[in-house]
Structure formats: C-alpha cells, structure tokens
Scaffold this motif. Structure first.
Motif, PDB file in Angstrom:
ATOM      1  N   THR A  70       0.820  -1.218   0.000  1.00 25.04           N
ATOM      2  CA  THR A  70       0.000   0.000   0.000  1.00 25.04           C
ATOM      3  C   THR A  70       0.850   1.263   0.000  1.00 25.04           C
ATOM      4  OG1 THR A  70      -1.871   1.102   1.032  1.00 25.04           O
ATOM      5  CG2 THR A  70      -0.287   0.127   2.508  1.00 25.04           C
ATOM      6  N   LEU A  71       1.997   1.254   0.705  1.00 22.57           N
ATOM      7  CA  LEU A  71       2.879   2.418   0.691  1.00 22.57           C
ATOM      8  C   LEU A  71       3.476   2.630  -0.698  1.00 22.57           C
ATOM      9  CD1 LEU A  71       4.769   2.053   4.099  1.00 22.57           C
ATOM     10  CD2 LEU A  71       3.052   3.765   3.484  1.00 22.57           C
ATOM     11  N   ALA A  72       3.853   1.525  -1.361  1.00 24.42           N
ATOM     12  CA  ALA A  72       4.404   1.626  -2.711  1.00 24.42           C
ATOM     13  C   ALA A  72       3.373   2.197  -3.674  1.00 24.42           C
ATOM     14  CB  ALA A  72       4.880   0.253  -3.187  1.00 24.42           C
ATOM     15  N   LEU A  90      -3.852  10.681   3.688  1.00 24.51           N
ATOM     16  CA  LEU A  90      -2.969  10.295   4.783  1.00 24.51           C
ATOM     17  C   LEU A  90      -3.398   8.972   5.411  1.00 24.51           C
ATOM     18  CD1 LEU A  90      -2.566  13.719   6.642  1.00 24.51           C
ATOM     19  CD2 LEU A  90      -1.054  12.718   4.918  1.00 24.51           C
ATOM     20  N   VAL A  91      -4.651   8.637   5.226  1.00 22.92           N
ATOM     21  CA  VAL A  91      -5.215   7.489   5.913  1.00 22.92           C
ATOM     22  C   VAL A  91      -5.178   6.215   5.066  1.00 22.92           C
ATOM     23  CG1 VAL A  91      -7.629   7.674   5.150  1.00 22.92           C
ATOM     24  CG2 VAL A  91      -7.122   6.920   7.488  1.00 22.92           C
ATOM     25  N   ALA A  92      -4.841   6.335   3.782  1.00 22.57           N
ATOM     26  CA  ALA A  92      -4.900   5.178   2.883  1.00 22.57           C
ATOM     27  C   ALA A  92      -4.062   3.990   3.353  1.00 22.57           C
ATOM     28  CB  ALA A  92      -4.489   5.586   1.473  1.00 22.57           C
ATOM     29  N   LEU A  97      -4.436  -1.463   5.125  1.00 27.08           N
ATOM     30  CA  LEU A  97      -3.956  -2.504   6.035  1.00 27.08           C
ATOM     31  C   LEU A  97      -5.123  -3.167   6.759  1.00 27.08           C
ATOM     32  CD1 LEU A  97      -1.290  -3.752   7.019  1.00 27.08           C
ATOM     33  CD2 LEU A  97      -1.319  -2.125   8.908  1.00 27.08           C
ATOM     34  N   LEU A  98      -6.132  -2.374   7.132  1.00 26.29           N
ATOM     35  CA  LEU A  98      -7.306  -2.921   7.802  1.00 26.29           C
ATOM     36  C   LEU A  98      -8.203  -3.705   6.849  1.00 26.29           C
ATOM     37  CD1 LEU A  98      -8.299   0.156  10.018  1.00 26.29           C
ATOM     38  CD2 LEU A  98      -7.313  -2.007  10.815  1.00 26.29           C
ATOM     39  N   THR A 144     -15.415   4.703   7.443  1.00 28.02           N
ATOM     40  CA  THR A 144     -14.936   5.169   8.741  1.00 28.02           C
ATOM     41  C   THR A 144     -13.660   5.995   8.606  1.00 28.02           C
ATOM     42  OG1 THR A 144     -15.886   3.222   9.821  1.00 28.02           O
ATOM     43  CG2 THR A 144     -14.199   4.447  11.036  1.00 28.02           C
ATOM     44  N   THR A 145     -12.658   5.434   7.936  1.00 27.09           N
ATOM     45  CA  THR A 145     -11.382   6.146   7.825  1.00 27.09           C
ATOM     46  C   THR A 145     -11.508   7.379   6.930  1.00 27.09           C
ATOM     47  OG1 THR A 145     -10.710   4.685   6.003  1.00 27.09           O
ATOM     48  CG2 THR A 145     -10.025   4.061   8.230  1.00 27.09           C
TER      49      THR A 145
END
Length: 199
Positions: A70-72, A90-92, A97-98, A144-145
């Motif tokens: 996900t960071l990549a 910022l929340v992605a 991950l969740l 939610t996020t």
C-alpha cells in the motif's frame, strides 16, 4: 507470449503491454484518471514494494507485506492525486492494512457469484451471501477512515510536478539496483565453471 516462448515474464513489460493493448482497443481511456491511477499503483507495487518489504524485514510478514504494497502504491499515485484532485490521502495506508484481509475473499467470492449466477442462480446467490460480510467490512473501513478529519490534506496542484520528479527518480534508482544485482549474480554464475575446473 512470454509463457508460450518459455521466457521469464518481466512485470513492467507485462504492464506496458497490457496498457498498449487496452489503449489500442479503447483509445479514449488515455484520458481516464482511473486508468492513470491503476497503472501508477501497479507500477509502484512492482518497483517499490520489494524494497519496502526488505526494509521492514524485522516486522511480522502479515503486516510488512500489505503495508509495503500500500505504501508503494500510494507513493506512485501521489502525483496523479495531487495533479487531478489537489489532495493527498494520509489514511490510505492504514485503511488498506485494515481492509486487506477481506479483499481477497470478497473479490474471489464476488467473481464466483457472477459466474455461478449465470449458470445456477441459487449458487450465485449463495456465493454473494458468503461474500457479503467481507464486502461490508471493506466498505465500513472506507467509510470510517474516510470520515476522519485528517484523512486527507489539500496540496496545491503544481506540487504534482516535483512529486513526479521524485517518483521517477525513485523508479530509476530501483531499476538501477535491480540491474546491478543481476549483473553481480551473472558474474558470480560465470565464475562457477572456472572455480569448479580449478578444483
């Protein structure tokens, strides 16, 4: 083609070929932001996720692997997001991950429901019901996020250009390290016959 010829498939080559074929069939997609995001995310995963996974080698693999992916992807799509929407999520990474444990079963069961539904509607309905909790979880994580006040930040669109420069520089560096590693491995293999003969 690579499989038919018995050759190793290069992920970047496969991505490029897929894009060429897709745009040849539907030229209008060249302006599609969705395609830009998908292509950038896929390229980012190919180029950067391996390095990030190794950098997190001390972490549990069930955390490091999806987080690296996900960071990549987020790093690679950042210029597209800023240039198109003027914002950066910022929340992605946390959201992905969740959600990632539920993505695979939701996708597989969703496809199974679509295929089975055309052949045996009751079986398709059953697959859809089994997939429902996984889909509900993914949607709940997104809602939610995404509703958090700090979920994204506004970034001026001109900042897309330095972000593009950063992503391209990182991609070139990644490829350079890969080529260097392959050359070192090739030289090591080429020395084996000489070492064997010396013995």
């Amino acid at each position: 083609l690579a499989l038919a010829l018995g050759r190793r498939t290069e992920p970047l080559h496969a991505l490029g070929l897929a894009l060429v074929v897709l745009l040849a069939l539907r030229p209008g997609l060249v302006w599609s932001v969705g395609l830009h995001l998908s292509a950038a995310a896929t390229a980012g995963i190919i180029l950067f996720s391996g390095h990030l996974t190794r950098a997190m080698s001390g972490w549990p693999r069930f955390v490091s692997l999806p987080l690296a992916v996900t960071l990549a992807a987020q790093f690679a799509v950042a210029p597209v997001l800023v240039g198109t929407f003027g914002e950066l999520s910022l929340v992605a990474p946390l959201a992905n991950l969740l959600a990632v444990p539920a993505v695979a079963p939701a996708t597989v069961l969703g496809l199974a429901s679509a295929v089975a539904g055309t052949l045996a509607p009751p079986l398709g309905w059953l697959c859809a019901r089994i997939a429902e909790p996984f889909v509900t979880w993914v949607l709940a994580v997104g809602r939610t996020t995404g509703g958090w006040s700090w979920a994204s930040i506004d970034v001026p669109e001109p900042w897309a250009w330095p972000l593009w420069a950063l992503v391209i520089a990182a991609a070139l560096g990644s490829q350079s390290r890969i080529f260097t590693a392959r050359e070192d491995a090739g030289r090591g293999v080429s020395r084996l016959p000489a070492l064997t003969g010396a013995k």
